[in-house]
Design a protein around this motif. Structure first.
Motif, PDB file in Angstrom:
ATOM      1  N   LEU A   1     -10.554   3.113  -1.239  1.00 19.30           N
ATOM      2  CA  LEU A   1      -9.977   2.535  -0.309  1.00 19.30           C
ATOM      3  C   LEU A   1     -10.518   1.590   0.661  1.00 19.30           C
ATOM      4  O   LEU A   1      -9.773   0.667   1.274  1.00 19.30           O
ATOM      5  CB  LEU A   1      -9.455   3.782   0.575  1.00 19.30           C
ATOM      6  CG  LEU A   1      -8.315   4.490  -0.063  1.00 19.30           C
ATOM      7  CD1 LEU A   1      -8.094   5.672   0.772  1.00 19.30           C
ATOM      8  CD2 LEU A   1      -6.992   3.979  -0.348  1.00 19.30           C
TER       9      LEU A   1
ATOM     10  N   THR B   1      -6.439   5.380  -7.598  1.00 16.17           N
ATOM     11  CA  THR B   1      -7.186   5.788  -6.296  1.00 16.17           C
ATOM     12  C   THR B   1      -7.384   7.158  -6.306  1.00 16.17           C
ATOM     13  O   THR B   1      -6.251   8.091  -6.540  1.00 16.17           O
ATOM     14  CB  THR B   1      -6.063   5.374  -5.184  1.00 16.17           C
ATOM     15  OG1 THR B   1      -5.958   4.036  -5.003  1.00 16.17           O
ATOM     16  CG2 THR B   1      -6.935   5.521  -3.718  1.00 16.17           C
TER      17      THR B   1
ATOM     18  N   ASP C   1       1.170   6.126  -7.348  1.00 14.87           N
ATOM     19  CA  ASP C   1      -0.029   6.867  -7.618  1.00 14.87           C
ATOM     20  C   ASP C   1       0.314   8.355  -7.665  1.00 14.87           C
ATOM     21  O   ASP C   1      -0.079   9.149  -8.406  1.00 14.87           O
ATOM     22  CB  ASP C   1      -1.264   7.045  -6.426  1.00 14.87           C
ATOM     23  CG  ASP C   1      -1.962   5.582  -6.481  1.00 14.87           C
ATOM     24  OD1 ASP C   1      -1.792   4.883  -7.655  1.00 14.87           O
ATOM     25  OD2 ASP C   1      -2.861   5.364  -5.543  1.00 14.87           O
ATOM     26  N   GLU C   2       1.173   8.642  -6.620  1.00 21.40           N
ATOM     27  CA  GLU C   2       1.924  10.158  -6.540  1.00 21.40           C
ATOM     28  C   GLU C   2       2.501  10.357  -7.841  1.00 21.40           C
ATOM     29  O   GLU C   2       2.723  11.443  -8.787  1.00 21.40           O
ATOM     30  CB  GLU C   2       2.499  10.518  -5.472  1.00 21.40           C
ATOM     31  CG  GLU C   2       3.303  11.819  -5.126  1.00 21.40           C
ATOM     32  CD  GLU C   2       4.106  11.982  -4.135  1.00 21.40           C
ATOM     33  OE1 GLU C   2       4.244  13.024  -3.625  1.00 21.40           O
ATOM     34  OE2 GLU C   2       4.484  10.911  -3.461  1.00 21.40           O
TER      35      GLU C   2
ATOM     36  N   ARG D   1     -12.497   8.358  -3.200  1.00 17.58           N
ATOM     37  CA  ARG D   1     -11.402   7.981  -2.530  1.00 17.58           C
ATOM     38  C   ARG D   1     -11.631   7.017  -1.442  1.00 17.58           C
ATOM     39  O   ARG D   1     -11.278   5.803  -1.431  1.00 17.58           O
ATOM     40  CB  ARG D   1     -10.292   8.860  -2.068  1.00 17.58           C
ATOM     41  CG  ARG D   1      -9.182   8.489  -1.288  1.00 17.58           C
ATOM     42  CD  ARG D   1      -8.328   9.517  -1.018  1.00 17.58           C
ATOM     43  NE  ARG D   1      -6.940   9.071  -0.436  1.00 17.58           N
ATOM     44  CZ  ARG D   1      -5.809   8.774  -0.988  1.00 17.58           C
ATOM     45  NH1 ARG D   1      -5.692   8.813  -2.137  1.00 17.58           N
ATOM     46  NH2 ARG D   1      -4.906   8.131  -0.044  1.00 17.58           N
TER      47      ARG D   1
ATOM     48  N   SER E   1       0.973  -1.217   0.066  1.00 19.01           N
ATOM     49  CA  SER E   1      -0.013  -0.076  -0.068  1.00 19.01           C
ATOM     50  C   SER E   1       0.860   1.351   0.035  1.00 19.01           C
ATOM     51  O   SER E   1       0.629   2.284  -0.611  1.00 19.01           O
ATOM     52  CB  SER E   1      -1.057   0.213   1.393  1.00 19.01           C
ATOM     53  OG  SER E   1      -1.906  -1.116   1.040  1.00 19.01           O
TER      54      SER E   1
ATOM     55  N   ASP F   1       0.903   3.920  -3.063  1.00 19.24           N
ATOM     56  CA  ASP F   1       0.644   5.453  -2.701  1.00 19.24           C
ATOM     57  C   ASP F   1       1.698   6.293  -3.510  1.00 19.24           C
ATOM     58  O   ASP F   1       1.514   7.194  -4.245  1.00 19.24           O
ATOM     59  CB  ASP F   1       0.678   5.725  -1.320  1.00 19.24           C
ATOM     60  CG  ASP F   1       0.411   7.158  -0.875  1.00 19.24           C
ATOM     61  OD1 ASP F   1      -0.814   7.466  -1.111  1.00 19.24           O
ATOM     62  OD2 ASP F   1       1.314   7.525  -0.362  1.00 19.24           O
TER      63      ASP F   1
END
Length: 219
Positions: free
Chosen positions: A98, A87, A77-78, A94, A70, A74
């Protein structure tokens, strides 16, 4: 910075946690190489990367090491940016994604624990109370996910991280704990997983025959 300037994904694709990172990397067209070492066969090497001796780890181009699927996703995704991220960046959308992901990850944890309980203990030494509790938790969570599942994607017309997570979960269950996933009991999740497996992102991250664990042979 390393010369190849590619991220390195550490772990075997028979782990649903490793596979969900690989599928996400494929979806974002982020180039990476893989170090398919085993948490059982390569403990010393693995511990140098992650002191917990767990997978996945992602070694960035700078040499920085990220652990936990996860936390890794994350970061991906950034890197992808809010317009492309699987996401949603904020709000109720969101939270919905999640919550589905967290439920799927919880089932992954329970399925892995159930698999190892059965694998590393001969039948008469299996803790049946523990096994029963895990099976109940898995079943209840799958019932909830089945109820909420849309088509062709979990949230109907758009692919999200929920689809990657659940697609990898079902793929793992069919290999490791098939008794916990009768397709006729979970038809929507079954079809979602089949839909996922037609996608190149998933095909490129399928486990090879030599990605196994001690005491277990792939058939």
């Amino acid at each position: 910075m390393r010369d190849d300037r590619r991220m390195i994904l550490v772990g075997q694709f028979d782990s649903p946690f490793v596979r969900r990172v690989a599928v996400t990397l494929n979806h974002y067209h982020m180039p990476f190489t893989r170090n398919p070492i085993s948490v059982f066969r390569d403990v010393g090497e693995m511990q140098k990367i992650n002191p917990l001796v767990r997978v996945p780890s992602l070694i960035l181009e700078t040499g920085e090491v990220l652990i936990d699927s996860s936390a890794i996703i994350d970061h991906l995704d950034e890197m992808a940016g809010p317009a492309r991220a699987l996401t949603p960046p904020h709000g109720p959308e969101r939270r919905k994604v999640l919550q589905a992901v967290v439920l799927g990850l919880g089932v992954m944890d329970k399925c892995v624990a159930l698999f190892f309980e059965r694998l590393f203990h001969i039948d008469k030494h299996i803790n049946r109370d523990f096994e029963k509790r895990m099976m109940q938790q898995i079943g209840a969570a799958l019932d909830k996910l089945e109820h909420d599942c849309g088509a062709p994607w979990f949230f109907d017309d758009r692919m999200t991280q929920a689809d990657i997570t659940l697609g990898c979960l079902v793929g793992y269950m069919k290999i490791r704990v098939p008794d916990m996933f009768p397709a006729d009991k979970y038809p929507k999740l079954h079809h979602l997983a089949l839909h996922c497996e037609t996608k190149e992102d998933f095909v490129k991250a399928r486990p090879s025959p030599d990605e196994t664990v001690p005491g277990q042979t792939r058939h």
